[in-house]
Every structure is written in C-alpha cells, then in structure tokens.
Design a protein around this motif. Structure first.
Motif: not given
Length: 117
Positions: A7-8, A11-12, A15
C-alpha cells in the motif's frame, strides 16, 4: 518478491502521478503547425479577409478562442457561417459558452443602481 505492491508503494506512485499532472497543467498549450494554420485560417475568416473556412479551421479556432476566453470571435464566426453551427454537436457547445460569457461580461459592465433609485 510479491506480485502485489505494498500500500505504501501504491500511495507513493499515485502521489508522483498527481505531482506530474499538476506540473503538466502549468505548461502552456503549444499548437502544432497544423493547428496553427487552422487557427490562422479561422482568424482570417472572422476578420473578413476570407469568405469561408473549413470545418477543421472552425473547430480549431473555436477551441483556441475558448482557451483565450474570446467569445467575440466565436459569435462572429457563427454569424458569418450561418445557423448550421447551432445544430452541429461538435461546435454548438462553443457557441452556447460564448453567448453565456458575453451575457455575463455585459452584466458585469453595467453600472449598479443605487438602492434609492
């Protein structure tokens, strides 16, 4: 290594994509040589130097006029072209925008009346 990103990581990546979209929106719109010729033909038509112009020139000119908030050019082109534009699904939205923009602009120029009048 797993096939599913964390998930990180997702998200990165999202972004970064959002930052790129913001950056691209800030860049000025540059017409291709073909679009520029079409816009020039539209401008000549609107100014009365040419008796007519192609559909491609009308479409490119309307897009360019909308980008520059030039309702007058669109209204003049419709006036010179005839009412068929009002029925065309590609061009008529530009005409209706130009009418609304012209009305709003004219309303903003009208002096306000004082409450006692």
């Amino acid at each position: 290594m797993s096939a599913t990103p964390s998930p990180q990581r997702v998200e990165q990546t999202l972004r970064r994509v959002a930052q790129l979209r913001t950056l691209f929106r800030r860049l000025p719109r540059v017409l291709s040589p073909r679009e520029q010729r079409a816009v020039d033909a539209f401008a000549s038509f609107v100014a009365g130097r040419e008796a007519g112009c192609s559909f491609e020139a009308l479409e490119a000119g309307f897009r360019d006029a909308l980008r520059h908030r030039d309702a007058v050019s669109i209204l003049r082109a419709v006036e010179r072209s005839g009412d068929w534009i009002l029925e065309d699904p590609t061009l008529h939205p530009y005409y209706y925008w130009a009418q609304a923009f012209a009305r709003e602009s004219a309303g903003a120029l009208r002096p306000s009346e004082s409450p006692g009048e």
